[in-house]
Scaffold this motif. Structure first.
Motif, PDB file in Angstrom:
ATOM      1  N   GLU A 940       0.800  -0.846   0.013  1.00  0.00           N
ATOM      2  CA  GLU A 940       0.002   0.351  -0.372  1.00  0.00           C
ATOM      3  C   GLU A 940       1.559   1.603  -0.249  1.00  0.00           C
ATOM      4  OE1 GLU A 940      -3.128   0.188  -0.279  1.00  0.00           O
ATOM      5  OE2 GLU A 940      -3.273  -2.307  -0.347  1.00  0.00           O
ATOM      6  N   LEU A 941       2.439   1.236   0.162  1.00  0.00           N
ATOM      7  CA  LEU A 941       3.256   2.308  -0.476  1.00  0.00           C
ATOM      8  C   LEU A 941       2.462   3.244  -1.616  1.00  0.00           C
ATOM      9  CD1 LEU A 941       5.849   0.812   2.475  1.00  0.00           C
ATOM     10  CD2 LEU A 941       3.661   2.168   2.984  1.00  0.00           C
ATOM     11  N   LYS A 942       2.463   3.581  -1.465  1.00  0.00           N
ATOM     12  CA  LYS A 942       1.520   4.894  -3.026  1.00  0.00           C
ATOM     13  C   LYS A 942       2.337   6.253  -3.051  1.00  0.00           C
ATOM     14  CE  LYS A 942      -0.412   0.618  -4.318  1.00  0.00           C
ATOM     15  NZ  LYS A 942      -0.529  -0.112  -5.489  1.00  0.00           N
ATOM     16  N   GLU A 943       3.088   6.191  -1.934  1.00  0.00           N
ATOM     17  CA  GLU A 943       3.998   7.115  -2.280  1.00  0.00           C
ATOM     18  C   GLU A 943       5.046   7.516  -1.849  1.00  0.00           C
ATOM     19  OE1 GLU A 943       2.363  10.360  -2.383  1.00  0.00           O
ATOM     20  OE2 GLU A 943       0.361   9.547  -2.645  1.00  0.00           O
ATOM     21  N   LEU A 944       5.501   6.042  -1.911  1.00  0.00           N
ATOM     22  CA  LEU A 944       7.231   6.128  -1.622  1.00  0.00           C
ATOM     23  C   LEU A 944       7.583   6.466  -2.164  1.00  0.00           C
ATOM     24  CD1 LEU A 944       9.128   4.224   0.213  1.00  0.00           C
ATOM     25  CD2 LEU A 944       9.267   2.860  -0.610  1.00  0.00           C
ATOM     26  N   ARG A 945       8.450   7.024  -2.315  1.00  0.00           N
ATOM     27  CA  ARG A 945       9.759   8.224  -3.401  1.00  0.00           C
ATOM     28  C   ARG A 945      10.551   7.741  -3.429  1.00  0.00           C
ATOM     29  NH1 ARG A 945       6.964  12.574  -2.129  1.00  0.00           N
ATOM     30  NH2 ARG A 945       8.538  13.992  -1.538  1.00  0.00           N
ATOM     31  N   HIS A 946      11.611   7.173  -2.500  1.00  0.00           N
ATOM     32  CA  HIS A 946      12.870   6.182  -2.194  1.00  0.00           C
ATOM     33  C   HIS A 946      13.337   5.311  -1.430  1.00  0.00           C
ATOM     34  CE1 HIS A 946      13.894  10.891  -3.751  1.00  0.00           C
ATOM     35  NE2 HIS A 946      13.039  10.778  -2.443  1.00  0.00           N
ATOM     36  N   LEU A 947      13.430   4.087  -2.180  1.00  0.00           N
ATOM     37  CA  LEU A 947      14.059   3.072  -1.232  1.00  0.00           C
ATOM     38  C   LEU A 947      15.524   2.833  -1.796  1.00  0.00           C
ATOM     39  CD1 LEU A 947      12.611   0.528   0.204  1.00  0.00           C
ATOM     40  CD2 LEU A 947      12.234  -0.141  -2.181  1.00  0.00           C
ATOM     41  N   GLY A 962       4.553  -4.843  -5.204  1.00  0.00           N
ATOM     42  CA  GLY A 962       3.408  -2.990  -4.412  1.00  0.00           C
ATOM     43  C   GLY A 962       3.944  -2.014  -5.252  1.00  0.00           C
ATOM     44  N   LEU A 963       5.220  -1.923  -5.981  1.00  0.00           N
ATOM     45  CA  LEU A 963       5.861  -0.440  -5.927  1.00  0.00           C
ATOM     46  C   LEU A 963       5.942  -0.143  -6.650  1.00  0.00           C
ATOM     47  CD1 LEU A 963       8.787  -0.980  -4.284  1.00  0.00           C
ATOM     48  CD2 LEU A 963       7.217   0.655  -3.150  1.00  0.00           C
ATOM     49  N   GLN A 964       4.873  -1.333  -8.658  1.00  0.00           N
ATOM     50  CA  GLN A 964       4.776  -0.596 -10.319  1.00  0.00           C
ATOM     51  C   GLN A 964       4.404   0.400  -9.939  1.00  0.00           C
ATOM     52  OE1 GLN A 964       4.689  -5.086 -10.390  1.00  0.00           O
ATOM     53  NE2 GLN A 964       2.897  -4.922 -11.067  1.00  0.00           N
ATOM     54  N   ASP A 965       3.063   0.458  -9.722  1.00  0.00           N
ATOM     55  CA  ASP A 965       1.840   1.280  -9.584  1.00  0.00           C
ATOM     56  C   ASP A 965       2.136   2.601  -8.939  1.00  0.00           C
ATOM     57  OD1 ASP A 965       0.722  -0.125 -11.770  1.00  0.00           O
ATOM     58  OD2 ASP A 965      -0.281  -1.869 -10.274  1.00  0.00           O
ATOM     59  N   GLY A 966       3.318   2.981  -8.453  1.00  0.00           N
ATOM     60  CA  GLY A 966       3.034   4.092  -7.304  1.00  0.00           C
ATOM     61  C   GLY A 966       4.097   5.190  -7.877  1.00  0.00           C
ATOM     62  N   LYS A 967       4.435   5.870  -7.028  1.00  0.00           N
ATOM     63  CA  LYS A 967       5.682   6.700  -6.955  1.00  0.00           C
ATOM     64  C   LYS A 967       7.004   7.349  -7.377  1.00  0.00           C
ATOM     65  CE  LYS A 967       1.634  10.107  -6.117  1.00  0.00           C
ATOM     66  NZ  LYS A 967       1.271  11.098  -4.990  1.00  0.00           N
ATOM     67  N   LEU A 968       7.772   5.844  -6.762  1.00  0.00           N
ATOM     68  CA  LEU A 968       9.241   5.199  -6.679  1.00  0.00           C
ATOM     69  C   LEU A 968      10.107   6.026  -7.874  1.00  0.00           C
ATOM     70  CD1 LEU A 968       9.989   3.756  -4.688  1.00  0.00           C
ATOM     71  CD2 LEU A 968      10.406   2.069  -6.582  1.00  0.00           C
ATOM     72  N   GLU A 969      10.370   7.117  -7.401  1.00  0.00           N
ATOM     73  CA  GLU A 969      11.672   7.608  -8.356  1.00  0.00           C
ATOM     74  C   GLU A 969      13.073   6.879  -8.335  1.00  0.00           C
ATOM     75  OE1 GLU A 969      11.626  11.794  -7.696  1.00  0.00           O
ATOM     76  OE2 GLU A 969       9.320  11.679  -7.499  1.00  0.00           O
ATOM     77  N   SER A 970      13.132   6.853  -6.656  1.00  0.00           N
ATOM     78  CA  SER A 970      14.659   6.195  -6.759  1.00  0.00           C
ATOM     79  C   SER A 970      14.972   4.813  -5.909  1.00  0.00           C
ATOM     80  CB  SER A 970      15.327   7.261  -5.065  1.00  0.00           C
ATOM     81  OG  SER A 970      16.611   6.482  -5.269  1.00  0.00           O
ATOM     82  N   LEU A 971      15.218   3.756  -6.929  1.00  0.00           N
ATOM     83  CA  LEU A 971      15.346   2.424  -6.073  1.00  0.00           C
ATOM     84  C   LEU A 971      17.011   1.824  -5.980  1.00  0.00           C
ATOM     85  CD1 LEU A 971      13.592  -0.121  -5.326  1.00  0.00           C
ATOM     86  CD2 LEU A 971      14.086  -0.717  -7.846  1.00  0.00           C
ATOM     87  N   VAL A 972      17.481   1.472  -4.668  1.00  0.00           N
ATOM     88  CA  VAL A 972      18.826   1.036  -4.848  1.00  0.00           C
ATOM     89  C   VAL A 972      18.634  -0.297  -3.691  1.00  0.00           C
ATOM     90  CG1 VAL A 972      21.101   1.760  -3.664  1.00  0.00           C
ATOM     91  CG2 VAL A 972      19.771   3.002  -4.318  1.00  0.00           C
ATOM     92  N   ILE A 973      19.064  -1.286  -5.041  1.00  0.00           N
ATOM     93  CA  ILE A 973      19.019  -2.749  -3.986  1.00  0.00           C
ATOM     94  C   ILE A 973      20.983  -3.266  -4.525  1.00  0.00           C
ATOM     95  CG2 ILE A 973      18.017  -5.484  -4.206  1.00  0.00           C
ATOM     96  CD1 ILE A 973      16.485  -3.809  -5.185  1.00  0.00           C
ATOM     97  N   GLU A 974      21.294  -3.403  -3.859  1.00  0.00           N
ATOM     98  CA  GLU A 974      22.947  -4.220  -3.262  1.00  0.00           C
ATOM     99  C   GLU A 974      22.784  -5.523  -2.187  1.00  0.00           C
ATOM    100  OE1 GLU A 974      25.210  -1.114  -3.146  1.00  0.00           O
ATOM    101  OE2 GLU A 974      24.611   0.087  -5.261  1.00  0.00           O
ATOM    102  N   ASP A 975      23.916  -5.982  -2.634  1.00  0.00           N
ATOM    103  CA  ASP A 975      24.385  -7.301  -1.691  1.00  0.00           C
ATOM    104  C   ASP A 975      23.055  -7.806  -0.812  1.00  0.00           C
ATOM    105  OD1 ASP A 975      26.549  -6.994  -1.720  1.00  0.00           O
ATOM    106  OD2 ASP A 975      26.479  -4.948  -0.513  1.00  0.00           O
ATOM    107  N   CYS A 976      21.492  -8.589  -1.560  1.00  0.00           N
ATOM    108  CA  CYS A 976      20.589  -9.277  -1.423  1.00  0.00           C
ATOM    109  C   CYS A 976      20.310 -10.210  -2.486  1.00  0.00           C
ATOM    110  CB  CYS A 976      19.896  -8.179  -2.015  1.00  0.00           C
ATOM    111  SG  CYS A 976      19.165  -6.827  -0.703  1.00  0.00           S
TER     112      CYS A 976
END
Length: 1271
Positions: A940-947, A962-976
């Motif tokens: 439900e995190l539709k307002e999330l802009r930075h993850l 759940g992020l694909q229809d939101g407002k995400l602008e910055s995504l950093v995924i490392e060492d997972c």
């Protein structure tokens, strides 16, 4: 002017009582001066009125003002000199004659007598010249048809009496209720909250345009402080542009508000590109609102637009301007023209400012018709209405008085601008205030005793936090009235300079007595960030009252400053001087001496001779060792920011002031810091300080240096007794105690009688066993306790009596670095900390239980090894919490629900399995090094802009789906390591992927969604992802940063085919990509990147350190071979005019600096580091433009050649760290005249060499030589 003459007449009348003057010929000239002044005074009001319509009258008034200036100067100088020479009257002469056997005393009397006679003769001659000029001007008045207006010669004292009486019913103007702008506010608010196109490349620009005085700034402030605005934007910034001429000045202003600091220090680079880069770093990933108030031109917009292109979608720029054409080329999204108020709203505003407290409209019944006519004259301009209503509020409600305002010829004045109604209103108010207040307007100096009157008349605006400003139109009016008195650096450089200037303001450049040659009537010299020559000769500027040299680069102040007998104000804050000349103690009129944050080590021994001194600011003078003895004789002191107890155990006057010197300083106000309390000789000495009598003190800081004392039981007992005598006045507001070595605090600190005490700061109290009972302080808002290592229990109950509330007003609590703290006593049955909004707990490793506060808005917990969280956390809510930051709490398992959370930071929580139930409004989240976290309810995190998710090996795909229809602008995924896929997310501007070994190939839809990407970082091990295909499909039109690391097989073809489209690229980092690295240099030579600001080419992966400072252009190279070094030569030749900063690391096998460095003619900063085979700097190292040189971790470096140092004549900073074989520095180092900072650490330079050879060469440098240099 009339009041000025009244003040001068009072001085002249006082001289009539001077016994020496009565016996001198100068008496006749003084009497003539008095006669002439009285004769000309009645014509001044008419002259003041007519000067607005007649240039000739304005010139006459100015020339008369010059004469008055000269008269003040002559009389003030006579007064000071006569006091200095003494009174050789007849009675004194008889007394001397009785002691003729004392030859020396007789000679002294004769000398003083001769000097007095000469002084009288000189004074009489000068007064005679002034009288002759006044005679001519008196005759000239007839040419201008000036008529006498009697009844206008009230004394200054009379005026002040009226002001004081009326000021009691006048409250300061605030803009919280702006009348008539409700609809305008809603229109602009709608635009501010307007959804931006997610693919926009810069912030939207909104304009409020109107003529001066309509209320643009007031409306912008109302919008800026709207709570909905602050909730919507991550960062809100206010910058007054005004007539800023340089891009770097504008960027500096923006950086100050971005960093939430005061004025930038002199160490900040003045290059616009450097400032822009720092601003960009701060605003990255933020949705911001930038208000640019009072914009006059758009010459800087092109560069500003480039800065704003790095913002998050939805960012806005709100500008206010008087000119529509200013915003023409700014790509406006919306423009709103602010109209004048209608008649109804004008009357409503007029009433709100004119009526006194408790009155309604009936209070104006006798003058209402006149009031409406005056309102009509104001033409609906809020500033005009504010100013004229402020004037009328302080007048009697007599119709004749109000009609005088209505009929004033000033309403017909055609001022220097088109805002005639506003300027007429300002002029009306200006004309009716006393002389001293006029000088406040003209000099832009806020005098505390007049402040409320000026604010009440809207001539000065209260901006909060005890800061005040002038409206731009009032400023323009002040300059118009005093245009011949002031000189700026631009006027000085033009050469078109009058020799009648009284005030000079210079910012930047070089200032010397030669620069100001001819300006011999100066009263004020204000230089900031100016290189002042140490040989500055003050003798030519004998009339100076104000000398402001803050943050100026000079190491010594000329002894000639002691000749400025009229000087009242000296500001040397931030100066590099180590001591003041003793001659400064001759300045008997000096009232203010500011030395804050200077390098001063000692004050003049005879500073007690400055009997008029009221303000001595020595805050931040870390090198000041002690205060001179007898400083307690300065009984007029109102400001003494720091008191340093006398050095060592000797308190006989030779080593500084005893604490008892504070005894008579009972006028002290503001904050007082007392340092080196370990030097107090006895309990009686502390008792004699009588701090309790300093009733105007607001803050008290008590500091003890534990390193100068060897502790035992007797010493600790003495310390406790000394502090017991340091009881502050009952009205104290904040107390700070640091490095207290006692075992218990003084009893007074917990007294509930301190009803004004709102802040307590306790730190570094090593032996303290128990905290005082602070819970009964009725208005304590902030409590900070840091490094109190013996405390085991924090008792929030305070041994309460049944029914008593503890910490009733506490809002912010900080517990930090308390290694022994085990228990937080908390009784849920009583009301305890019921207002707590911010809780910060750091490094309390043994604290297991923290009370649960449902009122919290901000929570920070760091390095809490034993804390497991709150019991039943999953069933509990923190309904008000907006920011949560928890790190290094390894045993934490669960967190409470946070329905209003906006920012989340979780790091190194090894046992945390599940994130808290998060709110729909979460905007920014960082989860780092949480190995047990698997998923969260993120759908439900539709307002999330930075993850940002880093080092979470058990992370599941469900976290992201759940992020694909939101407002995400910055995504950093490392060492997972277990993450297999990433959903398609549209609108991304920043993507960073690294070390995802199980990541499956990315679908084409994902690759297509990256066409709007602005920043991309890819690091090794991306599973089955084809990184070359990903890079080849990347949209490049908007790309501003590209970082690639650890792909050994990656070639250069993808870049060769895409580089022509990378016109916006600013940062390029390639490391540990051997195939790509050897080819990319040629590609960059063939295809220059026009906007590139940072280039890093490294044969190895980085060590994780990031650049904290970037300057266009900056390069960072790790060179592994001479081949690579030679390949870089061509590229560097191409960039030679751009590169400003260079960082070089040379791996084993490379033993010399690349020769192409000498071709970088714009290079300002050079860092050479971690190069194990570099033995010496080359002899060709001749770089006069270099400002900063850093040599770090060069284990084989044995020599810095003299010829190289000699050529670095522009060097400001030299740092040499961990060059173990460097055993000496050449003598040529002392020839670097511009060098300001020298740091030496970890070198083979013995302390003896430094004491005998090094330090004597740099007596005025900021030098840090660490004893660790000795092996």
């Amino acid at each position: 002017m009339s009041e000025a003459i009244s003040l001068l007449l009072e001085k002249v009348a006082g001289f009539a009582q001077d016994e020496i003057l009565k016996a001198a010929t100068a008496k006749a000239e003084m009497e003539t001066l008095e006669t002439r002044l009285k004769a000309i005074q009645p014509f001044l009001r008419d002259a003041h009125n007519k000067q607005f319509s007649s240039k000739e009258v304005k010139d006459w008034v100015w020339r008369l003002n010059e004469v008055i200036y000269d008269a003040f100067d002559v009389i003030d100088l006579y007064q000071i000199k006569s006091r200095r020479y003494g009174d050789p009257s007849d009675s004194r002469r008889s007394e001397v004659q009785k002691t003729l056997n004392c030859v020396q005393e007789t000679l002294n009397w004769v000398t003083k007598f001769i000097k007095t006679i000469l002084l009288l003769h000189q004074t009489g001659t000068k007064i005679k010249m002034i009288n002759e000029t006044l005679n001519k001007m008196y005759e000239e008045k007839n040419q201008y048809d000036l008529v006498p207006m009697l009844g206008e010669s009230s004394t200054l004292g009379d005026n002040l009496g009226v002001l004081k009486e009326e000021r009691q019913t006048t409250s300061a103007i605030t803009e919280t209720n702006i009348i008539g702008r409700e609809e305008d506010e809603e229109v602009v608010l709608k635009w501010l909250f307007e959804k931006s196109n997610p693919h926009e490349d810069s912030a939207s620009v909104i304009e409020i345009v109107a003529m001066g005085g309509v209320g643009k700034t007031a409306l912008a402030k109302k919008l800026y402080h709207n709570s909905r605005v602050h909730d919507y934007f991550d960062k809100c910034m206010w910058v007054c542009v005004a007539e800023t001429s340089k891009l770097s000045d504008l960027f500096r202003k923006i950086l100050e508000v971005v960093e939430e600091k005061g004025s930038c220090s002199t160490q900040l680079p003045i290059v616009a590109e450097a400032l822009r880069s720092k601003i960009t770093d701060h605003l990255k990933d933020k949705r911001f609102l930038l208000v640019l108030d009072d914009v006059w031109d758009n010459a800087w917009w092109k560069e500003m637009k480039g800065l704003l292109q790095d913002c998050t979608s939805g960012s806005k720029v709100l500008i206010t301007t008087r000119q529509m054409e200013v915003a023409k080329d700014m790509g406006l999204a919306h423009s709103h023209e602010l109209k004048c108020l209608n008649e109804k709203k004008s009357w409503e505003l007029f009433l709100s400012k004119t009526l006194r407290r408790g009155e309604d409209e009936r209070g104006l019944d006798g003058v209402k018709d006149v009031g409406r006519a005056i309102v009509k004259k104001c033409g609906g301009l809020p500033l005009a209405l504010n100013v004229v209503s402020g004037l009328l509020q302080q007048k009697q409600r007599r119709k004749s008085d109000w009609q005088d305002v209505l009929r004033s010829p000033l309403w017909n004045w055609k001022g220097p601008q088109n805002n005639n109604e506003v300027l007429a209103a300002i002029a009306l108010s200006y004309m009716t205030i006393p002389f001293q207040l006029k000088r406040c307007v003209e000099m832009e100096v806020t005098a505390e005793s007049y402040l409320h009157t000026l604010v009440g008349r809207s001539l000065i605006q209260d901006t909060g936090n005890e800061r005040y400003t002038l409206h731009s139109l009032v400023h323009d009016f002040a300059l118009y009235m005093r245009e011949n008195d002031y000189l700026t650096i631009d006027q000085l450089n033009s050469g078109l300079v009058s020799h009648h200037v009284r005030y000079v303001s210079l910012v930047g450049g070089v200032c010397s007595s030669e620069t100001l040659r001819g300006q011999k009537k100066l009263r004020g010299l204000m230089c900031r960030l100016v290189h002042c020559l140490s040989t500055f000769n003050f003798v030519a500027f004998r009339w100076l009252r104000v000398l402001d040299l803050r943050w100026c680069a000079f190491s010594k102040l000329s002894e000639s400053i002691g000749d400025l007998m009229l000087l009242k104000y000296i500001n040397l804050s931030g100066a590099q001087i180590s001591e003041l000349p003793e001659s400064i103690t001759r300045l008997s009129e000096l009232q203010t001496l500011i030395l804050s944050y200077s390098k001063v080590k000692r004050l003049p021994n005879k500073i007690s001779a400055l009997g008029s001194l009221r303000h001595l600011d020595i805050l931040g003078t870390e090198l000041l060792e002690f205060l001179p003895s007898e400083i307690g004789m300065l009984t007029c002191l109102q400001t003494l920011s720091k008191f340093v107890v006398g050095s060592g155990s000797t308190l006989d006057g030779s080593m500084g002031s005893s604490l008892s010197e504070l005894r008579e300083l009972n006028c002290l106000k503001g904050n007082l810091r007392i340092e080196h309390l370990e030097r107090v000789g006895s309990v009686e000495e502390a008792d004699l300080a009588e701090l309790k009598r300093k009733e105007s003190l607001h803050g008290l800081d008590l500091s003890y240096c534990i390193y100068e004392i060897e502790f035992n039981t007797a010493v600790i007992e003495k310390v406790e007794q000394v502090y017991e005598q340091m009881e502050p006045p009952i009205a104290i507001e904040n107390i700070s105690i640091d490095c207290y070595p006692g075992m218990k605090f003084p009893s007074w600190i917990s007294s509930s009688a301190y009803s004004c005490l709102w802040k307590i700061d306790i730190q570094d109290c090593e032996f303290l066993k128990n905290l005082p009972n602070l819970g009964f302080l009725p208005n304590l808002v902030v409590l900070s306790i840091c490094r109190v290592n013996m405390i085991k229990v924090f008792d929030a109950c305070c041994d309460h009596v049944c029914g008593k509330v503890t910490f009733p007003k506490l809002e912010r609590l900080y517990l930090r670095f308390m290694s022994s703290l085990e228990e937080w006593k908390f009784d849920s049955k009583i009301e305890n900390m019921s207002c707590l909004e911010e809780l910060y707990i750091e490094r309390c490793p043994n604290l297991r239980v923290i009370p649960f506060f449902s009122t919290l808005k901000k929570l920070t917990i760091e390095y809490m090894a034993e804390w497991e969280g709150w019991p039943m956390a999953k069933e509990r809510d923190m309904p008000c919490l907006k920011e949560m930051s928890i790190s290094s709490s390894e045993k934490l398992k669960l967190l409470p629900s946070c329905p209003k959370l906006e920012k989340l930071f979780i790091e190194t929580c090894n046992e945390l399995v599940e994130l808290p139930s998060l709110s729909y409004g979460l905007v920014k989240a960082t989860i780092r090094r949480c190995p047990s976290v698997t998923c969260t309810s993120i759908l439900e995190l539709k307002e999330l802009r930075h993850l940002k998710v880093i080092s979470c090996p058990n992370l599941e795909y469900s976290l992201l789906q759940g992020l694909q229809d939101g407002k995400l602008e910055s995504l950093v995924i490392e060492d997972c390591s277990n993450l297999c896929s990433i959903p398609v997310i549209t609108g991304l501007k920043r993507l960073s992927l690294g070390n995802l070994p199980r990541l499956q190939s990315l679908p084409l839809t994902f690759l297509d969604s990256l066409r709007w990407l602005e920043e991309l970082d890819l690091r090794h091990m991306l599973g089955s992802v084809d990184e070359e295909e990903l890079l080849a499909r990347l949209g490049t039109d908007r790309l501003r940063r590209l970082g690639v690391s650890g792909f050994h097989d990656l070639g250069v073809e993808w870049l060769r085919s895409r580089i022509s489209g990378m016109l916006q690229l600013k940062e390029l980092e390639i490391e540990d990509c051997p195939r790509l690295l050897m080819s990319i240099i040629n590609v960059l030579e063939q295809h220059p990147l026009p906007n590139l600001e940072f280039l890093r080419l490294a044969s190895l992966a980085s060590d994780g350190s990031k650049w904290l400072f970037r300057l266009n252009m900056a390069c960072d190279f790790v060179i592994d071979s001479m081949e690579m070094s030679n390949k870089l030569a061509g590229l560097m030749k191409q960039l030679s005019s751009k590169v400003r900063i260079l960082k070089v690391k040379m791996l084993p096998g490379v033993d010399s600096l690349p020769e192409w460095i000498q071709e970088l003619h714009q290079l300002k900063h050079l860092i050479v580091h971690d190069s194990p085979h570099l033995t010496r700097l080359p002899h060709w190292f001749i770089m006069p433009q270099l400002e900063c040189l850093v040599l770090r971790n060069l284990p084989e470096l044995v020599e810095v050649p003299a010829v190289a140092l000699r050529a670095l004549n522009g060097l400001l900073t030299l740092q040499i760290f961990f060059c173990r074989k460097l055993s000496s520095l050449p003598d040529e180092l002392s020839s670097l005249t511009r060098l300001q900072y020298l740091d030496i650490l970890g070198c083979d330079l013995p302390a003896e060499w430094w004491r005998t050879q090094g330090q004597p060469k740099f007596p005025n440098l900021d030098v840090k030589f660490y004893e660790e240099n000795q092996r």
